[in-house]
Design an enzyme around this catalytic site. Structure first.
Site, PDB file in Angstrom:
ATOM      1  N   PHE A  10       0.843  -1.203   0.000  1.00 49.50           N
ATOM      2  CA  PHE A  10       0.000   0.000   0.000  1.00 49.50           C
ATOM      3  C   PHE A  10       0.873   1.247   0.000  1.00 49.50           C
ATOM      4  O   PHE A  10       0.710   2.154   0.800  1.00 49.50           O
ATOM      5  CB  PHE A  10      -0.942  -0.017   1.211  1.00 49.50           C
ATOM      6  CG  PHE A  10      -2.184   0.819   1.031  1.00 49.50           C
ATOM      7  CD1 PHE A  10      -3.054   0.578  -0.016  1.00 49.50           C
ATOM      8  CD2 PHE A  10      -2.487   1.836   1.919  1.00 49.50           C
ATOM      9  CE1 PHE A  10      -4.206   1.333  -0.181  1.00 49.50           C
ATOM     10  CE2 PHE A  10      -3.631   2.607   1.769  1.00 49.50           C
ATOM     11  CZ  PHE A  10      -4.496   2.350   0.716  1.00 49.50           C
ATOM     12  N   GLY A  14      -0.500   1.838  -4.771  1.00 48.33           N
ATOM     13  CA  GLY A  14      -1.709   1.299  -4.158  1.00 48.33           C
ATOM     14  C   GLY A  14      -2.632   2.405  -3.674  1.00 48.33           C
ATOM     15  O   GLY A  14      -3.857   2.357  -3.873  1.00 48.33           O
ATOM     16  N   LYS A 229      11.037  -5.303 -19.491  1.00 52.68           N
ATOM     17  CA  LYS A 229       9.841  -4.943 -20.255  1.00 52.68           C
ATOM     18  C   LYS A 229       9.853  -5.606 -21.628  1.00 52.68           C
ATOM     19  O   LYS A 229       8.804  -6.036 -22.127  1.00 52.68           O
ATOM     20  CB  LYS A 229       9.753  -3.424 -20.386  1.00 52.68           C
ATOM     21  CG  LYS A 229       9.519  -2.730 -19.055  1.00 52.68           C
ATOM     22  CD  LYS A 229       9.634  -1.227 -19.171  1.00 52.68           C
ATOM     23  CE  LYS A 229       9.417  -0.546 -17.834  1.00 52.68           C
ATOM     24  NZ  LYS A 229       9.591   0.925 -17.917  1.00 52.68           N
TER      25      LYS A 229
END
Length: 350
Positions: A10, A14, A229
């Protein structure tokens, strides 16, 4: 559709998603039939809180802002505190796990274990962590399919810019023969500043001052971030087994003002590109600085912006550009995954 959500991690991303839930609640319900209810948060630094009937998002955000701990959320009947991440995944009544922990991209942990545990317990996952997708895509995708759950990871490549979903949906029917792109905004910013006459060291320092580069910029400037990526793009869009460590990788640490000036005098530009090519069924991938003609579409991408080009047999070259980072943009990428999951689950809703 009521969707019970547990945050595993969080931090900034988040919390950005939680704010979007609070700010967009009516729009999400009216436009998409989506009613997200946050039932749990578990964060290694901020503690954990769970209530099966849901937590007040604004209260949760205020408590974190003022005290730094979700465990200062007001006590009430049925409230549980102190669960670790795996307990929260296993024992909460969440349908959807938002996995946004601080994860070691080299090992994919703890995110891989979180995602695997969620799937094994019949729970869907959205994440922005690159490691699990770059390192364990096939295992986790297969596990999700066997357990009939959703796995969304749009934000792992270009944050809120749909580098993964757009080619799958809008370019359906095309054979994509090559993908190439500027996948790291930090290095593109540094190269842009060097084109203005700054040395590599000066450009890096400015990138750090502006928050584009970390105090330890190794992952960006050595090309590792772009390599992860590139591995995600290759595995997901090219349907190939390729490990990130198997992708040739060269960063920009050897770039000099002299090289930049030589390129400019030849009407060219240096860009750090991730490139994936498919020929005769074989897929190859690299990450390295490449010299582009000044009229190449990717050569015009300056600053911290990201861009990607898909070479299609029917549509021709299609370029997508946008922000590759940012808390709001990354939180948005999670929201888009959740909306698309809801669309799949309730196709009759708009």
């Amino acid at each position: 559709m009521l969707m019970k959500i547990a945050f595993i991690g969080f931090g900034g991303v988040g919390q950005a998603l939680a704010k979007l839930f609070a700010e967009q609640r009516n729009k999400l319900k009216d436009d998409y039939g989506l009613d997200p209810i946050v039932v749990a948060v578990s964060d290694v630094m901020k503690g954990a809180v769970y209530h099966p009937e849901g937590l007040d998002i604004n209260e949760l955000l205020n408590v974190v802002k003022e005290t730094g701990s979700v465990e200062n959320y007001p006590d009430q009947a049925g409230l549980m505190k102190g669960w670790d991440s795996l307990t929260t995944i296993k024992q909460s009544n969440a349908d959807m796990i938002v996995e946004v922990t601080f994860t070691d991209v080299k090992t994919g942990q703890p995110a891989i274990d979180h995602i695997r545990t969620a799937f094994e317990h019949g729970k869907s996952v959205v994440t922005t962590n690159k490691g699990p997708v770059a390192l364990s895509y096939r295992e986790l995708a297969s596990l999700a399919e066997r357990n009939n759950v959703f796995w969304g990871f749009e934000g792992t490549v270009m944050s809120g810019t749909p580098a993964l979903r757009m080619p799958v949906t809008s370019l359906a029917g095309n054979d994509i023969t090559e993908i190439k792109g500027i996948l790291n905004g930090t290095t593109n910013y540094i190269l842009t500043e060097m084109e203005k006459g700054k040395s590599y060291e000066e450009a890096l320092q400015k990138a750090q001052e502006l928050g584009y580069a970390e105090a330890d910029p190794t992952s960006d400037v050595e090309g590792y971030d772009a390599r992860y990526k590139t591995a995600i793009l290759a595995n997901y869009l090219m349907d190939t087994k390729i490990a990130s460590d198997d992708i040739y990788c060269e960063g920009i640490t050897n770039m000099t003002v002299e090289k930049i000036e030589e390129a400019k005098s030849a009407n060219k530009k240096w860009k750090l590109l991730g490139r994936i090519t498919k020929e005769n069924g074989q897929v190859k991938a690299t990450v390295k600085p490449e010299l582009l003609d000044a009229d190449d579409p990717l050569a015009s991408i300056n600053g911290a912006t990201n861009a990607i080009v898909y070479e299609c047999d029917l549509a021709g070259p299609i370029m997508l550009t946008g922000a590759g980072a940012g808390l709001i943009e990354t939180g948005y990428s999670l929201l888009i995954d959740i909306i698309n999951y809801q669309r799949q689950s309730a196709p009759t809703n708009r």
